[in-house]
Design a protein around this motif. Structure first.
Motif, PDB file in Angstrom:
ATOM      1  N   PHE A 214       0.848  -1.197   0.000  1.00  0.00           N
ATOM      2  CA  PHE A 214       0.000   0.000   0.000  1.00  0.00           C
ATOM      3  C   PHE A 214       0.882   1.243   0.000  1.00  0.00           C
ATOM      4  O   PHE A 214       1.809   1.359   0.798  1.00  0.00           O
ATOM      5  N   LEU A 215       0.568   2.173  -0.887  1.00  0.00           N
ATOM      6  CA  LEU A 215       1.279   3.446  -0.967  1.00  0.00           C
ATOM      7  C   LEU A 215       0.241   4.562  -0.898  1.00  0.00           C
ATOM      8  O   LEU A 215      -0.905   4.375  -1.325  1.00  0.00           O
ATOM      9  N   SER A 216       0.647   5.725  -0.360  1.00  0.00           N
ATOM     10  CA  SER A 216      -0.384   6.704  -0.034  1.00  0.00           C
ATOM     11  C   SER A 216      -0.503   7.904  -0.968  1.00  0.00           C
ATOM     12  O   SER A 216      -1.395   8.728  -0.793  1.00  0.00           O
ATOM     13  N   ASP A 217       0.369   8.040  -1.951  1.00  0.00           N
ATOM     14  CA  ASP A 217       0.184   9.120  -2.930  1.00  0.00           C
ATOM     15  C   ASP A 217       1.019   8.839  -4.178  1.00  0.00           C
ATOM     16  O   ASP A 217       1.796   7.877  -4.214  1.00  0.00           O
ATOM     17  N   GLY A 218       0.852   9.684  -5.186  1.00  0.00           N
ATOM     18  CA  GLY A 218       1.513   9.464  -6.457  1.00  0.00           C
ATOM     19  C   GLY A 218       3.030   9.551  -6.381  1.00  0.00           C
ATOM     20  O   GLY A 218       3.732   8.824  -7.086  1.00  0.00           O
ATOM     21  N   GLU A 219       3.541  10.431  -5.525  1.00  0.00           N
ATOM     22  CA  GLU A 219       5.002  10.566  -5.414  1.00  0.00           C
ATOM     23  C   GLU A 219       5.614   9.296  -4.849  1.00  0.00           C
ATOM     24  O   GLU A 219       6.668   8.835  -5.297  1.00  0.00           O
ATOM     25  N   GLU A 220       4.919   8.742  -3.843  1.00  0.00           N
ATOM     26  CA  GLU A 220       5.422   7.508  -3.245  1.00  0.00           C
ATOM     27  C   GLU A 220       5.355   6.364  -4.267  1.00  0.00           C
ATOM     28  O   GLU A 220       6.258   5.522  -4.333  1.00  0.00           O
ATOM     29  N   LEU A 221       4.299   6.372  -5.065  1.00  0.00           N
ATOM     30  CA  LEU A 221       4.158   5.335  -6.096  1.00  0.00           C
ATOM     31  C   LEU A 221       5.303   5.407  -7.101  1.00  0.00           C
ATOM     32  O   LEU A 221       5.921   4.386  -7.438  1.00  0.00           O
ATOM     33  N   ILE A 222       5.596   6.610  -7.574  1.00  0.00           N
ATOM     34  CA  ILE A 222       6.679   6.766  -8.560  1.00  0.00           C
ATOM     35  C   ILE A 222       8.025   6.368  -7.936  1.00  0.00           C
ATOM     36  O   ILE A 222       8.843   5.681  -8.565  1.00  0.00           O
ATOM     37  N   ALA A 223       8.259   6.769  -6.688  1.00  0.00           N
ATOM     38  CA  ALA A 223       9.513   6.395  -6.013  1.00  0.00           C
ATOM     39  C   ALA A 223       9.598   4.874  -5.869  1.00  0.00           C
ATOM     40  O   ALA A 223      10.662   4.278  -6.080  1.00  0.00           O
ATOM     41  N   TYR A 224       8.478   4.237  -5.566  1.00  0.00           N
ATOM     42  CA  TYR A 224       8.458   2.778  -5.423  1.00  0.00           C
ATOM     43  C   TYR A 224       8.775   2.107  -6.769  1.00  0.00           C
ATOM     44  O   TYR A 224       9.591   1.186  -6.834  1.00  0.00           O
ATOM     45  N   LEU A 225       8.130   2.593  -7.825  1.00  0.00           N
ATOM     46  CA  LEU A 225       8.339   1.960  -9.134  1.00  0.00           C
ATOM     47  C   LEU A 225       9.751   2.203  -9.666  1.00  0.00           C
ATOM     48  O   LEU A 225      10.339   1.341 -10.313  1.00  0.00           O
ATOM     49  N   ARG A 226      10.300   3.396  -9.368  1.00  0.00           N
ATOM     50  CA  ARG A 226      11.657   3.702  -9.858  1.00  0.00           C
ATOM     51  C   ARG A 226      12.722   3.214  -8.881  1.00  0.00           C
ATOM     52  O   ARG A 226      13.912   3.379  -9.133  1.00  0.00           O
ATOM     53  N   ARG A 227      12.311   2.666  -7.791  1.00  0.00           N
ATOM     54  CA  ARG A 227      13.238   2.155  -6.765  1.00  0.00           C
ATOM     55  C   ARG A 227      14.186   3.264  -6.304  1.00  0.00           C
ATOM     56  O   ARG A 227      15.413   3.114  -6.322  1.00  0.00           O
ATOM     57  N   THR A 228      13.596   4.395  -5.948  1.00  0.00           N
ATOM     58  CA  THR A 228      14.406   5.516  -5.464  1.00  0.00           C
ATOM     59  C   THR A 228      13.965   5.878  -4.043  1.00  0.00           C
ATOM     60  O   THR A 228      12.944   5.387  -3.550  1.00  0.00           O
TER      61      THR A 228
ATOM     62  N   ARG B 152      -0.207  15.539  -2.980  1.00  0.00           N
ATOM     63  CA  ARG B 152       1.154  15.671  -3.527  1.00  0.00           C
ATOM     64  C   ARG B 152       1.170  15.440  -5.031  1.00  0.00           C
ATOM     65  O   ARG B 152       1.204  16.395  -5.796  1.00  0.00           O
ATOM     66  N   LYS B 153       1.112  14.205  -5.447  1.00  0.00           N
ATOM     67  CA  LYS B 153       0.994  13.925  -6.884  1.00  0.00           C
ATOM     68  C   LYS B 153      -0.236  13.049  -7.055  1.00  0.00           C
ATOM     69  O   LYS B 153      -0.293  11.954  -6.486  1.00  0.00           O
ATOM     70  N   ASP B 154      -1.243  13.551  -7.796  1.00  0.00           N
ATOM     71  CA  ASP B 154      -2.485  12.777  -7.872  1.00  0.00           C
ATOM     72  C   ASP B 154      -2.357  11.599  -8.846  1.00  0.00           C
ATOM     73  O   ASP B 154      -1.345  11.444  -9.546  1.00  0.00           O
ATOM     74  N   GLY B 155      -3.406  10.785  -8.887  1.00  0.00           N
ATOM     75  CA  GLY B 155      -3.352   9.564  -9.678  1.00  0.00           C
ATOM     76  C   GLY B 155      -3.147   9.816 -11.155  1.00  0.00           C
ATOM     77  O   GLY B 155      -2.448   9.077 -11.843  1.00  0.00           O
ATOM     78  N   ARG B 156      -3.764  10.881 -11.641  1.00  0.00           N
ATOM     79  CA  ARG B 156      -3.654  11.176 -13.072  1.00  0.00           C
ATOM     80  C   ARG B 156      -2.216  11.564 -13.460  1.00  0.00           C
ATOM     81  O   ARG B 156      -1.693  11.117 -14.476  1.00  0.00           O
TER      82      ARG B 156
END
Lengths: 175, 146
Positions: free
Chosen positions: B32-46, B69-73
């Motif tokens: 579970f991730l709570s916003d778009g920034e966290e999602l991008i960091a998770y996917l980019r492994r940063t 922060r960063k929305d889904g769109r």
């Protein structure tokens, strides 16, 4: 279906209850058409099926040109990766470049041993990729799941026809 | 076994989704991730996820549209314009299902759009359907981050 010369011809099958629009199905094996038609016929919400075993015919079904303004837009395209004529990847590219079709869900299919098609299909914009089992019973179950997901679970973006919204109140210009 | 990522900012919704996943017996690991920034960091492994570098990307992302922060769109657009992430299937789950919203979301590259259910019973049914199609039927890309 294949004609006397071995060439494939487009097949159109009317399914009762066609409010959900058109479904374009492009196959490389006759058995796939039979099992897919059976799975679709068993549904009450089945759309009108347009099927072909040739990539060029598939393009014609999807992109009939400006002269086909009365043709309803397809709501879903299920396409075999290895079609004769023009392959699935090429068709997918044409669909994603078409302003009226670019949002249409496209499911790419291939044989279960054909794992190499998965990544290129997603990269080219496939909504999902399904590797079909060789076992006929498992393949039928696979088609049922594809139809259940795309006709029931997922919200479809293709509410518009080439005439506009269902009911034809608005006309979209086609170049 | 491929990971299912759920990007959802609302803690109540996260708990409901977690309960629904448990109720329908999804065996895949869930993050579970709570916003778009966290999602991008998770996917980019940063950032906080740098230790995951070199591991396979998730099999499926279930994405809420309205997040801080960063929305889904924005996150969806970023994923689908990144050659290293583009093939990760993203299913958008939203209660905003107007035809324009749905069309825009597919235009941004979503692999599918599902309506966020109003009851727990329907949420369980939706999770079962997502599991049955995306995790049991669909061939997922075997991708590793650059």
């Amino acid at each position: 279906m294949a004609n006397a010369n071995g060439a494939f011809m487009a097949t159109s099958v009317s399914i009762p209850g066609t409010e959900r629009g058109r479904l374009v199905f492009a196959y490389s094996r006759e058995g796939d058409l039979r099992s897919f038609s059976r799975a679709l016929s068993s549904r009450r919400d089945g759309p009108h099926l347009h099927a072909t075993g040739n990539g060029l015919d598939c393009l014609q079904l999807l992109l009939p040109g400006a002269g086909a303004l009365s043709t309803p837009m397809p709501w879903l395209c299920v396409i075999d990766f290895h079609l004769p004529g023009v392959d699935g990847l090429h068709i997918l590219g044409r669909v994603r470049a078409d302003p009226l079709l670019q949002r249409m869900p496209v499911v790419v299919t291939a044989r279960e041993s054909d794992r190499g098609v998965v990544e290129p299909s997603y990269m080219a914009g496939a909504n999902s990729c399904v590797l079909l089992p060789e076992d006929p019973a498992l393949r039928s179950e696979c088609w049922a799941r594809v139809l259940e997901y795309w006709l029931t679970t997922s919200v479809n973006p293709m509410g518009r026809s080439r005439h506009g919204m269902p009911g034809g109140a608005e006309c979209i210009e086609v170049a | 076994m491929r990971t299912l990522v759920v990007a959802e900012d609302d803690p109540d919704d996260r708990h409901l989704i977690q309960d629904a996943i448990r109720a329908c017996g999804i065996a895949h690991p869930v993050v579970f991730l709570s916003d778009g920034e966290e999602l991008i960091a998770y996917l980019r492994r940063t950032g906080a996820y740098a230790s995951l570098a070199g591991t396979s990307l998730p099999g499926l992302v279930l994405l809420d549209l309205n997040m801080p922060r960063k929305d889904g769109r924005e996150a969806l657009t970023e994923i689908k314009s990144d050659a290293g992430l583009r093939s990760v299937p993203v299913v958008v789950m939203s209660s905003a299902c107007s035809p324009d919203q749905v069309a825009t979301t597919y235009g941004d590259g979503a692999n599918s759009f599902v309506e966020k259910p109003g009851t727990f019973e329907h949420l369980v049914a939706l999770m079962r359907s997502l599991d049955r199609y995306w995790l049991q039927t669909v061939a997922l890309p075997s991708i590793r981050p650059d």
